[in-house]
Motif scaffolding. Structure first.
Motif, PDB file in Angstrom:
ATOM      1  N   GLU A   1       8.910  -5.935  -1.014  1.00 43.85           N
ATOM      2  CA  GLU A   1       8.853  -6.011   0.445  1.00 43.85           C
ATOM      3  C   GLU A   1       8.981  -7.448   0.928  1.00 43.85           C
ATOM      4  OE1 GLU A   1       5.210  -4.104   1.548  1.00 43.85           O
ATOM      5  OE2 GLU A   1       5.963  -2.107   1.031  1.00 43.85           O
ATOM      6  N   TYR A   2       8.385  -8.386   0.215  1.00 41.76           N
ATOM      7  CA  TYR A   2       8.431  -9.791   0.618  1.00 41.76           C
ATOM      8  C   TYR A   2       9.847 -10.345   0.543  1.00 41.76           C
ATOM      9  CZ  TYR A   2       7.105 -14.697   0.983  1.00 41.76           C
ATOM     10  OH  TYR A   2       6.988 -15.996   1.396  1.00 41.76           O
ATOM     11  N   PHE A   3      10.552 -10.030  -0.556  1.00 42.21           N
ATOM     12  CA  PHE A   3      11.895 -10.576  -0.738  1.00 42.21           C
ATOM     13  C   PHE A   3      12.991  -9.667  -0.207  1.00 42.21           C
ATOM     14  CE2 PHE A   3       9.571 -12.921  -4.080  1.00 42.21           C
ATOM     15  CZ  PHE A   3       9.839 -14.203  -3.622  1.00 42.21           C
ATOM     16  N   GLY A   4      12.658  -8.466   0.234  1.00 43.29           N
ATOM     17  CA  GLY A   4      13.634  -7.571   0.827  1.00 43.29           C
ATOM     18  C   GLY A   4      14.592  -6.965  -0.181  1.00 43.29           C
ATOM     19  N   VAL A   5      14.097  -6.634  -1.367  1.00 43.70           N
ATOM     20  CA  VAL A   5      14.928  -6.011  -2.397  1.00 43.70           C
ATOM     21  C   VAL A   5      14.337  -4.655  -2.757  1.00 43.70           C
ATOM     22  CG1 VAL A   5      15.778  -8.190  -3.330  1.00 43.70           C
ATOM     23  CG2 VAL A   5      13.711  -7.189  -4.263  1.00 43.70           C
ATOM     24  N   ASP A   6      15.086  -3.889  -3.547  1.00 45.43           N
ATOM     25  CA  ASP A   6      14.633  -2.568  -3.972  1.00 45.43           C
ATOM     26  C   ASP A   6      13.459  -2.693  -4.933  1.00 45.43           C
ATOM     27  OD1 ASP A   6      14.683   0.235  -4.259  1.00 45.43           O
ATOM     28  OD2 ASP A   6      15.935   0.061  -6.049  1.00 45.43           O
ATOM     29  N   VAL A   7      12.469  -1.852  -4.746  1.00 49.47           N
ATOM     30  CA  VAL A   7      11.262  -1.925  -5.571  1.00 49.47           C
ATOM     31  C   VAL A   7      11.568  -1.569  -7.023  1.00 49.47           C
ATOM     32  CG1 VAL A   7      10.485   0.420  -5.054  1.00 49.47           C
ATOM     33  CG2 VAL A   7       8.823  -1.321  -5.654  1.00 49.47           C
ATOM     34  N   ASN A   8      12.529  -0.679  -7.247  1.00 52.97           N
ATOM     35  CA  ASN A   8      12.872  -0.311  -8.625  1.00 52.97           C
ATOM     36  C   ASN A   8      13.496  -1.484  -9.378  1.00 52.97           C
ATOM     37  OD1 ASN A   8      11.946   2.371  -8.491  1.00 52.97           O
ATOM     38  ND2 ASN A   8      13.779   2.921  -7.330  1.00 52.97           N
ATOM     39  N   LEU A   9      14.228  -2.329  -8.691  1.00 54.98           N
ATOM     40  CA  LEU A   9      14.788  -3.530  -9.308  1.00 54.98           C
ATOM     41  C   LEU A   9      13.673  -4.474  -9.744  1.00 54.98           C
ATOM     42  CD1 LEU A   9      17.241  -5.321  -9.985  1.00 54.98           C
ATOM     43  CD2 LEU A   9      17.063  -6.217  -7.667  1.00 54.98           C
ATOM     44  N   VAL A  10      12.676  -4.655  -8.901  1.00 61.30           N
ATOM     45  CA  VAL A  10      11.550  -5.523  -9.233  1.00 61.30           C
ATOM     46  C   VAL A  10      10.763  -4.953 -10.406  1.00 61.30           C
ATOM     47  CG1 VAL A  10       9.421  -6.568  -8.355  1.00 61.30           C
ATOM     48  CG2 VAL A  10      11.414  -6.376  -6.871  1.00 61.30           C
ATOM     49  N   ARG A  11      10.587  -3.650 -10.425  1.00 57.54           N
ATOM     50  CA  ARG A  11       9.871  -3.020 -11.538  1.00 57.54           C
ATOM     51  C   ARG A  11      10.633  -3.174 -12.850  1.00 57.54           C
ATOM     52  NH1 ARG A  11       8.513   2.111  -7.883  1.00 57.54           N
ATOM     53  NH2 ARG A  11       6.588   1.320  -6.941  1.00 57.54           N
ATOM     54  N   ALA A  12      11.953  -3.007 -12.799  1.00 53.33           N
ATOM     55  CA  ALA A  12      12.771  -3.166 -14.008  1.00 53.33           C
ATOM     56  C   ALA A  12      12.708  -4.596 -14.519  1.00 53.33           C
ATOM     57  CB  ALA A  12      14.212  -2.766 -13.717  1.00 53.33           C
TER      58      ALA A  12
ATOM     59  N   GLY B   1      -0.556  -1.140  -9.227  1.00 57.86           N
ATOM     60  CA  GLY B   1      -1.386  -1.994  -8.391  1.00 57.86           C
ATOM     61  C   GLY B   1      -0.738  -2.424  -7.088  1.00 57.86           C
ATOM     62  N   GLY B   2       0.549  -2.128  -6.917  1.00 61.61           N
ATOM     63  CA  GLY B   2       1.243  -2.517  -5.696  1.00 61.61           C
ATOM     64  C   GLY B   2       1.834  -3.905  -5.738  1.00 61.61           C
ATOM     65  N   VAL B   3       1.769  -4.585  -6.888  1.00 58.33           N
ATOM     66  CA  VAL B   3       2.279  -5.949  -6.988  1.00 58.33           C
ATOM     67  C   VAL B   3       3.805  -5.952  -6.887  1.00 58.33           C
ATOM     68  CG1 VAL B   3       2.445  -7.978  -8.464  1.00 58.33           C
ATOM     69  CG2 VAL B   3       0.304  -6.738  -8.309  1.00 58.33           C
ATOM     70  N   CYS B   4       4.469  -5.098  -7.644  1.00 58.61           N
ATOM     71  CA  CYS B   4       5.934  -5.047  -7.593  1.00 58.61           C
ATOM     72  C   CYS B   4       6.415  -4.596  -6.214  1.00 58.61           C
ATOM     73  CB  CYS B   4       6.476  -4.115  -8.673  1.00 58.61           C
ATOM     74  SG  CYS B   4       6.265  -4.734 -10.337  1.00 58.61           S
ATOM     75  N   GLY B   5       5.715  -3.654  -5.611  1.00 59.08           N
ATOM     76  CA  GLY B   5       6.061  -3.224  -4.262  1.00 59.08           C
ATOM     77  C   GLY B   5       5.897  -4.334  -3.248  1.00 59.08           C
ATOM     78  N   GLY B   6       4.844  -5.123  -3.393  1.00 54.77           N
ATOM     79  CA  GLY B   6       4.643  -6.263  -2.492  1.00 54.77           C
ATOM     80  C   GLY B   6       5.716  -7.316  -2.663  1.00 54.77           C
TER      81      GLY B   6
ATOM     82  N   SER C   1       0.825  -1.202   0.000  1.00 55.23           N
ATOM     83  CA  SER C   1       0.000   0.000   0.000  1.00 55.23           C
ATOM     84  C   SER C   1       0.861   1.254   0.000  1.00 55.23           C
ATOM     85  CB  SER C   1      -0.931   0.002   1.218  1.00 55.23           C
ATOM     86  OG  SER C   1      -0.161  -0.071   2.397  1.00 55.23           O
ATOM     87  N   SER C   2       2.153   1.111   0.314  1.00 53.80           N
ATOM     88  CA  SER C   2       3.026   2.284   0.354  1.00 53.80           C
ATOM     89  C   SER C   2       3.928   2.383  -0.877  1.00 53.80           C
ATOM     90  CB  SER C   2       3.890   2.243   1.613  1.00 53.80           C
ATOM     91  OG  SER C   2       4.712   1.095   1.607  1.00 53.80           O
TER      92      SER C   2
END
Length: 66
Positions: free
Chosen positions: A29-40, A21-26, A15-16
């Motif tokens: 947060e779950y795996f403890g990595v940077d959100v920008n890496l997940v988005r890329a 949709g918050g999927v990449c952010g979730g 939610s933050s």
């Protein structure tokens, strides 16, 4: 060796750390990595898989609780 704090973490949408949709952010947060890496990785996967990753993203958006 104790297993007192061995409760599973919930896999939820963020939610933050949300852009769409918050999927990449979730996931971040779950795996403890940077959100920008997940988005890329998500954008790269969308191109590599020919759009299948977009369908997976949409499915996670609908199925994961917030």
């Amino acid at each position: 060796m104790t297993f007192e704090n061995n409760t599973p973490r919930p896999f939820v949408r963020s939610s933050s750390q949300r852009m769409l949709g918050g999927v990449c952010g979730g996931l971040a947060e779950y795996f403890g990595v940077d959100v920008n890496l997940v988005r890329a990785i998500a954008v790269l996967a969308a191109f590599v898989t020919g759009g299948t990753a977009i369908l997976v993203y949409l499915a996670l958006w609908m199925l994961l609780p917030e």
